[in-house]
Design a protein around this motif. Structure first.
Motif, PDB file in Angstrom:
ATOM      1  N   ARG A   1       0.819  -1.221   0.000  1.00 39.97           N
ATOM      2  CA  ARG A   1       0.000   0.000   0.000  1.00 39.97           C
ATOM      3  C   ARG A   1       0.852   1.269   0.000  1.00 39.97           C
ATOM      4  O   ARG A   1       0.450   2.286   0.570  1.00 39.97           O
ATOM      5  CB  ARG A   1      -0.966   0.018   1.174  1.00 39.97           C
TER       6      ARG A   1
ATOM      7  N   ARG B   1      -7.343  11.783  -5.146  1.00 41.65           N
ATOM      8  CA  ARG B   1      -8.509  10.988  -4.744  1.00 41.65           C
ATOM      9  C   ARG B   1      -9.738  11.866  -4.531  1.00 41.65           C
ATOM     10  O   ARG B   1     -10.863  11.488  -4.885  1.00 41.65           O
ATOM     11  CB  ARG B   1      -8.158  10.230  -3.459  1.00 41.65           C
TER      12      ARG B   1
ATOM     13  N   SER C   1      -5.457 -12.302   1.677  1.00 42.41           N
ATOM     14  CA  SER C   1      -5.648 -11.552   2.924  1.00 42.41           C
ATOM     15  C   SER C   1      -6.514 -12.280   3.938  1.00 42.41           C
ATOM     16  O   SER C   1      -6.414 -12.024   5.127  1.00 42.41           O
ATOM     17  CB  SER C   1      -6.266 -10.198   2.607  1.00 42.41           C
TER      18      SER C   1
HETATM   19  O1  CP3 Z   1       0.204   0.522  -3.137  1.00 48.02           O
HETATM   20  C1  CP3 Z   1      -0.277  -0.622  -3.304  1.00 48.02           C
HETATM   21  O2  CP3 Z   1      -0.091  -1.545  -2.490  1.00 48.02           O
HETATM   22  C2  CP3 Z   1      -1.003  -0.918  -4.594  1.00 48.02           C
HETATM   23  C3  CP3 Z   1      -2.406  -0.829  -4.583  1.00 48.02           C
HETATM   24  C4  CP3 Z   1      -3.315  -1.775  -3.827  1.00 48.02           C
HETATM   25  C5  CP3 Z   1      -4.583  -1.359  -3.381  1.00 48.02           C
HETATM   26  N1  CP3 Z   1      -5.240  -2.446  -2.895  1.00 48.02           N
HETATM   27  C6  CP3 Z   1      -5.104   0.003  -3.496  1.00 48.02           C
HETATM   28  C7  CP3 Z   1      -6.223   0.427  -2.633  1.00 48.02           C
HETATM   29  C8  CP3 Z   1      -3.188  -3.135  -3.515  1.00 48.02           C
HETATM   30  C9  CP3 Z   1      -2.000  -4.060  -3.711  1.00 48.02           C
HETATM   31  C10 CP3 Z   1      -4.421  -3.543  -2.940  1.00 48.02           C
HETATM   32  C11 CP3 Z   1      -4.689  -4.938  -2.534  1.00 48.02           C
HETATM   33  C12 CP3 Z   1      -5.937  -5.232  -1.810  1.00 48.02           C
HETATM   34  N2  CP3 Z   1      -7.167  -4.695  -1.991  1.00 48.02           N
HETATM   35  C13 CP3 Z   1      -6.051  -6.264  -0.842  1.00 48.02           C
HETATM   36  C14 CP3 Z   1      -4.942  -7.180  -0.420  1.00 48.02           C
HETATM   37  C15 CP3 Z   1      -4.054  -6.557   0.583  1.00 48.02           C
HETATM   38  C16 CP3 Z   1      -4.697  -6.282   1.909  1.00 48.02           C
HETATM   39  O3  CP3 Z   1      -4.835  -5.102   2.240  1.00 48.02           O
HETATM   40  O4  CP3 Z   1      -5.057  -7.241   2.606  1.00 48.02           O
HETATM   41  C17 CP3 Z   1      -7.382  -6.274  -0.411  1.00 48.02           C
HETATM   42  C18 CP3 Z   1      -7.983  -7.190   0.635  1.00 48.02           C
HETATM   43  C19 CP3 Z   1      -8.080  -5.275  -1.144  1.00 48.02           C
HETATM   44  C20 CP3 Z   1      -9.525  -4.948  -1.076  1.00 48.02           C
HETATM   45  C21 CP3 Z   1      -9.716  -3.569  -0.613  1.00 48.02           C
HETATM   46  N3  CP3 Z   1      -9.468  -2.444  -1.373  1.00 48.02           N
HETATM   47  C22 CP3 Z   1     -10.174  -3.136   0.644  1.00 48.02           C
HETATM   48  C23 CP3 Z   1     -10.552  -4.059   1.801  1.00 48.02           C
HETATM   49  C24 CP3 Z   1     -10.228  -1.764   0.605  1.00 48.02           C
HETATM   50  C25 CP3 Z   1     -10.791  -0.854   1.667  1.00 48.02           C
HETATM   51  C26 CP3 Z   1      -9.911  -0.740   2.831  1.00 48.02           C
HETATM   52  C27 CP3 Z   1      -8.922   0.345   2.587  1.00 48.02           C
HETATM   53  O5  CP3 Z   1      -7.741   0.123   2.845  1.00 48.02           O
HETATM   54  O6  CP3 Z   1      -9.377   1.410   2.171  1.00 48.02           O
HETATM   55  C28 CP3 Z   1      -9.724  -1.327  -0.643  1.00 48.02           C
HETATM   56  C29 CP3 Z   1      -9.569   0.056  -1.113  1.00 48.02           C
HETATM   57  C30 CP3 Z   1      -8.209   0.467  -1.583  1.00 48.02           C
HETATM   58  N4  CP3 Z   1      -7.371  -0.283  -2.353  1.00 48.02           N
HETATM   59  C31 CP3 Z   1      -7.602   1.727  -1.353  1.00 48.02           C
HETATM   60  C32 CP3 Z   1      -6.362   1.705  -2.009  1.00 48.02           C
HETATM   61  C33 CP3 Z   1      -5.355   2.807  -2.102  1.00 48.02           C
HETATM   62  C34 CP3 Z   1      -8.222   2.882  -0.600  1.00 48.02           C
HETATM   63  C35 CP3 Z   1      -9.188   3.564  -1.496  1.00 48.02           C
HETATM   64  C36 CP3 Z   1      -9.539   4.920  -1.014  1.00 48.02           C
HETATM   65  O7  CP3 Z   1      -8.808   5.860  -1.316  1.00 48.02           O
HETATM   66  O8  CP3 Z   1     -10.592   5.034  -0.383  1.00 48.02           O
END
Ligand code: CP3
Length: 334
Positions: free
Chosen positions: A22, A35, A201
């Motif tokens: 992330r 964003r 995850s």
């Molecule tokens: O920088 C990086 O790592 C690359 C981008 C990336 C994102 N999601 C962007 C993102 C990666 C590799 C992921 C993987 C991801 N997404 C996982 C596996 C890793 C983990 O965290 O366990 C999972 C389970 C998801 C599903 C997901 N996406 C969730 C549960 C959420 C909401 C929770 C949160 O952190 O906001 C997201 C949204 C998300 N994915 C954001 C980002 C930058 C936040 C979006 C926002 O700006 O609101």
């Protein structure tokens, strides 16, 4: 040779590359600014000008060894026509999964929906700043995607009691997921991804008896697929209770550990390269504590091929100054 390949392929122990899960995200003000103007998260991921720019944001600030493409594991259900939305303070919310609708989707339909992710990877991998760095593509593991596609939101600590009720449906969905994950992986590699990470995850939600069917078998198929394309694959079966058995059966090229794993124990049992481990909450403390914890990991992995990273994604409330200090501490370590 790129830095992560030196560790994964050559088993180099003379240095520790670093990237951060992330690393492109909400703790960076320059991300929050973009964003704010782009309330639809999926559309932002599919805007290759912006998503490639966001991918490179952390690399402009910190001396990181890899870019991970700004996208999401839920691009897969999105590409299959399932509704995927992200709500503030709630996380992902998916629409009902309709097997009959999904069965109509072919590879061309899928790629048409998500191809801008591949365009972003191409842009990123051609950026001169990435000449000596890795471009990481990724997917969610079949199990974790299944959880979202059926549960329709993050499961928090437990699955609903009736999660496994319809075994026929579950097994059909798993096959569909596997088929399209291969398409998604292949396209990421063809457009410049030179490492693939598989995020599982929710591996920790399963009982041991269910691991072969839902984790080992489908993940092994994907790992073998990535290997057949001559690209290293890193697995992150977060909170799985037995990393050693996972590695023995699934045989990824490297494994990311979560922060509950005892690093001293794990090197006794696992001989493939290891990545990650540091608790992201340490970044919320102070520089002294951070330095102590970072050095602890580096000392333990002194003679083991090791890629520095966290035990889960960087938290949104993290001070970028602490991330800078983390990267510097790893880079200055001799
Ligand atoms: O920088 C990086 O790592 C690359 C981008 C990336 C994102 N999601 C962007 C993102 C990666 C590799 C992921 C993987 C991801 N997404 C996982 C596996 C890793 C983990 O965290 O366990 C999972 C389970 C998801 C599903 C997901 N996406 C969730 C549960 C959420 C909401 C929770 C949160 O952190 O906001 C997201 C949204 C998300 N994915 C954001 C980002 C930058 C936040 C979006 C926002 O700006 O609101």
């Amino acid at each position: 040779m790129k830095p992560l390949n030196k560790i994964i392929t050559n088993k180099d122990t003379s240095f520790n590359p670093i990237w951060i899960m992330r690393q492109a995200g909400r703790y960076l003000p320059e991300f929050r600014e973009i964003r704010k103007e782009n309330p639809n998260f999926i559309n932002l991921c599919l805007n290759d000008d912006l998503s490639s720019k966001i991918t490179l944001q952390p690399l402009k600030r910190f001396n990181l060894d890899a870019a991970i493409i700004f996208s999401d594991i839920l691009m897969l259900p999105y590409g299959l026509g399932q509704k995927v939305e992200f709500e503030k303070n709630f996380g992902p919310r998916l629409g009902k999964f309709d097997l009959n609708e999904v069965a109509k989707i072919d590879e061309i339909d899928f790629v048409e929906k998500v191809h801008r992710v591949y365009k972003a990877i191409k842009k990123v991998s051609l950026d001169p700043d990435l000449n000596n760095k890795n471009t990481i593509g990724f997917v969610g593991a079949p199990w974790t995607l299944l959880v979202y596609m059926i549960n329709l939101q993050s499961p928090k600590k437990n699955l609903k009691k009736d999660f496994f009720k319809d075994k026929f449906l579950i097994n059909r969905i798993l096959l569909i997921i596997e088929k399209f994950l291969k398409v998604h992986i292949k396209n990421q590699i063809d457009n410049g991804a030179n490492i693939i990470q598989i995020f599982d995850s929710w591996a920790g939600l399963l009982e041991e008896k269910d691991l072969p069917n839902y984790i080992y078998s489908p993940t092994l198929n994907l790992v073998n697929f990535v290997k057949s394309l001559n690209v290293p694959v890193i697995c992150f079966p977060r909170e799985i209770r037995n990393y050693t058995e996972f590695c023995k059966i699934v045989r990824p090229d490297a494994v990311n550990i979560d922060y509950n794993v005892n690093p001293k124990e794990i090197i006794k049992n696992i001989n493939i390269p290891i990545q990650g481990g540091l608790d992201p909450k340490i970044l919320l403390t102070n520089k002294n504590t951070l330095k102590k914890e970072v050095i602890k990991y580096l000392e333990i992995f002194k003679d083991h091929p090791y890629i520095f990273n966290l035990g889960h994604g960087v938290l949104p409330e993290t001070d970028p100054g602490m991330v800078e200090y983390l990267v510097k501490t790893v880079k200055d370590y001799k």
